[in-house]
Design a protein around this motif. Structure first.
Motif, PDB file in Angstrom:
ATOM      1  N   ALA A 160       0.717  -1.277   0.051  1.00 49.84           N
ATOM      2  CA  ALA A 160      -0.087   0.047   0.009  1.00 49.84           C
ATOM      3  C   ALA A 160       0.853   1.433   0.055  1.00 49.84           C
ATOM      4  O   ALA A 160       0.398   2.495  -0.528  1.00 49.84           O
ATOM      5  CB  ALA A 160      -1.083  -0.003   1.169  1.00 49.84           C
ATOM      6  N   ALA A 161       2.060   1.108   0.621  1.00 47.32           N
ATOM      7  CA  ALA A 161       2.775   2.339   0.426  1.00 47.32           C
ATOM      8  C   ALA A 161       3.365   2.644  -0.814  1.00 47.32           C
ATOM      9  O   ALA A 161       3.611   4.026  -1.320  1.00 47.32           O
ATOM     10  CB  ALA A 161       4.310   1.938   1.335  1.00 47.32           C
ATOM     11  N   GLU A 162       3.518   1.741  -1.629  1.00 48.43           N
ATOM     12  CA  GLU A 162       3.929   1.972  -3.052  1.00 48.43           C
ATOM     13  C   GLU A 162       2.762   2.315  -4.001  1.00 48.43           C
ATOM     14  O   GLU A 162       2.943   3.268  -4.575  1.00 48.43           O
ATOM     15  CB  GLU A 162       4.759   0.842  -3.936  1.00 48.43           C
ATOM     16  N   SER A 163       1.622   1.622  -3.655  1.00 48.54           N
ATOM     17  CA  SER A 163       0.489   1.822  -4.591  1.00 48.54           C
ATOM     18  C   SER A 163      -0.163   3.251  -4.571  1.00 48.54           C
ATOM     19  O   SER A 163      -0.683   4.034  -5.293  1.00 48.54           O
ATOM     20  CB  SER A 163      -0.590   0.778  -4.442  1.00 48.54           C
ATOM     21  N   SER A 164       0.138   3.827  -3.317  1.00 43.88           N
ATOM     22  CA  SER A 164      -0.399   5.063  -3.012  1.00 43.88           C
ATOM     23  C   SER A 164       0.455   6.099  -3.167  1.00 43.88           C
ATOM     24  O   SER A 164       0.115   7.318  -2.962  1.00 43.88           O
ATOM     25  CB  SER A 164      -1.113   5.366  -1.795  1.00 43.88           C
ATOM     26  N   SER A 165       1.840   5.917  -3.475  1.00 42.97           N
ATOM     27  CA  SER A 165       2.769   7.015  -3.365  1.00 42.97           C
ATOM     28  C   SER A 165       2.815   8.064  -4.339  1.00 42.97           C
ATOM     29  O   SER A 165       3.244   9.108  -4.187  1.00 42.97           O
ATOM     30  CB  SER A 165       4.106   6.234  -3.552  1.00 42.97           C
ATOM     31  N   GLY A 166       2.226   7.913  -5.362  1.00 42.29           N
ATOM     32  CA  GLY A 166       1.958   8.914  -6.526  1.00 42.29           C
ATOM     33  C   GLY A 166       0.943  10.031  -6.275  1.00 42.29           C
ATOM     34  O   GLY A 166       1.004  11.079  -7.185  1.00 42.29           O
ATOM     35  N   PHE A 167       0.153   9.916  -5.226  1.00 41.95           N
ATOM     36  CA  PHE A 167      -0.956  11.048  -5.189  1.00 41.95           C
ATOM     37  C   PHE A 167      -1.355  11.117  -3.557  1.00 41.95           C
ATOM     38  O   PHE A 167      -2.341  11.248  -3.427  1.00 41.95           O
ATOM     39  CB  PHE A 167      -2.101  10.736  -5.817  1.00 41.95           C
ATOM     40  N   ARG A 168      -0.382  11.159  -2.673  1.00 42.53           N
ATOM     41  CA  ARG A 168      -0.425  11.325  -1.476  1.00 42.53           C
ATOM     42  C   ARG A 168      -1.187  12.538  -1.025  1.00 42.53           C
ATOM     43  O   ARG A 168      -2.228  12.546  -0.049  1.00 42.53           O
ATOM     44  CB  ARG A 168       0.689  11.291  -0.527  1.00 42.53           C
ATOM     45  N   ASP A 169      -0.938  13.643  -1.369  1.00 40.01           N
ATOM     46  CA  ASP A 169      -1.747  14.872  -1.221  1.00 40.01           C
ATOM     47  C   ASP A 169      -3.157  15.009  -1.547  1.00 40.01           C
ATOM     48  O   ASP A 169      -4.221  15.405  -1.095  1.00 40.01           O
ATOM     49  CB  ASP A 169      -1.012  15.964  -1.925  1.00 40.01           C
TER      50      ASP A 169
END
Length: 363
Positions: free
Chosen positions: A241-250
């Protein structure tokens, strides 16, 4: 399965002849108890009376339906199909009656292997996936001082959402004491922290035409996969989940509500941290201090999650997607989020360490 499709067709204003794409998944033993079905998607299409020109099957458990949703949207954009049916679910009872889970079904059939290291693990009477998540919960407690009471607080608050929703299987008031007083299944996880596998299907139709429903698109998307065993991972509290969500955290932090995979209490907590919603180790404190109701500080698993709705055939992704689409269309009844424009969904699969799909839905 047939009933789910009929309801979906009715909502979409379509007939079976209009379905020209089909996507599903298969786990051993969860469809009529069969360990394996030759050309499984073909068998389902034959039974349902549909003749798609595009067929696909994704095989990574819980988040498969979310990945299928993204793929279906792109397939339609390409012009290959116009109305794609996503059918996900099965019969968890067929495996459960044999006192196994889908992740321990190899104990019943020697020809099935969940890992290439099966012979090295065969001396252990493990009960995956419960044992795997219990290991994660134990490690989180060791590193961050997370407490049993903090995990139980999540369970109590999700039950409150379920009680308001009017469409959950498990209802009635529970307390932190009730959770901690329920039987210990795999330390430190108690019975009420563990999802219950049920029989059931979800049918979704991804189409060029939204009809009377709101036109919803996937605004942000990410997926990640890693296949290492726990002993090969530097930190088991860091999941895909840390990688799959990394592109749009904001963008995640600006969503109106959140549907996080809730196979276990610790699963939700680790996603809160791994997706950047809260700092590492702070999920327990966050859940104690914040309301997760639709009118609260952080609307989370608004229908009560699969912990209260049940997990169809050991896969919760369809429960998350269904609830998100209800909310986005103003169809969640007494548990409706006010003016929802963005929803964040995160699905997990193959235990906490194998697969993750993250997405934000909007117009």
């Amino acid at each position: 399965m047939n009933e789910a499709l009929n309801k979906a067709l009715s909502m979409a204003g379509l007939e079976r002849k209009d379905i020209d794409g089909f996507m599903t998944t298969f786990l051993p033993g969860v469809f009529d108890g069969n360990v394996y079905m030759h050309f499984f998607p073909d068998q389902l299409c034959n039974y349902l009376g549909i003749k798609p020109k595009y067929i696909d099957s994704l095989e990574y458990g819980g988040p498969s339906v979310l990945s299928a949703f993204w793929r279906a949207e792109h397939i339609i954009k390409s012009g290959m199909a116009e109305n794609i049916l996503l059918l996900f679910g099965g019969k968890g009872s067929a495996v459960r009656k044999k006192k196994q889970t889908v992740d321990s079904i190899e104990n019943l059939y020697p020809e099935i292997a969940n890992t290439p290291y099966k012979t090295l693990l065969s001396g252990y009477n493990y009960t995956n996936p419960v044992s795997d998540y219990a290991l994660l919960a134990q490690r989180h407690m060791k590193i961050y001082g997370t407490t049993d009471e903090q995990r139980a607080a999540l369970i109590v608050k999700q039950r409150e959402n379920a009680n308001r929703s009017g469409y959950s299987m498990f209802t009635g008031p529970i307390t932190v004491e009730d959770v901690l007083g329920s039987p210990m299944i795999s330390s430190p996880l108690h019975l009420l922290e563990i999802v219950y596998p049920v029989d059931g299907f979800h049918a979704f139709i991804v189409s060029k035409n939204a009809g009377k429903l709101r036109e919803i698109r996937i605004k942000k998307y990410g997926e990640a996969h890693q296949s290492a065993l726990p002993t090969e991972i530097d930190d088991i509290t860091i999941t895909p989940a840390a990688e799959s969500s990394s592109g749009f955290r904001d963008n995640i932090k600006r969503c109106d509500f959140y549907e996080l995979y809730d196979s276990f209490s610790i699963t939700v907590m680790i996603q809160l941290e791994n997706t950047g919603i809260v700092p590492p180790g702070k999920s327990g404190e966050f859940l104690e201090k914040n309301s997760i109701s639709v009118n609260g500080d952080f609307p989370l698993n608004t229908g009560g999650g699969s912990l209260n709705r049940g997990q169809p055939a050991y896969m919760s992704g369809s429960v998350l997607l269904y609830e998100a689409l209800l909310q986005m269309n103003g169809m969640a009844g007494r548990n409706q989020v006010k003016n929802p424009d963005k929803a964040f969904i995160n699905g997990m699969g193959g235990w906490a360490r194998n697969h993750s799909v993250s997405m934000i839905l909007g117009e």
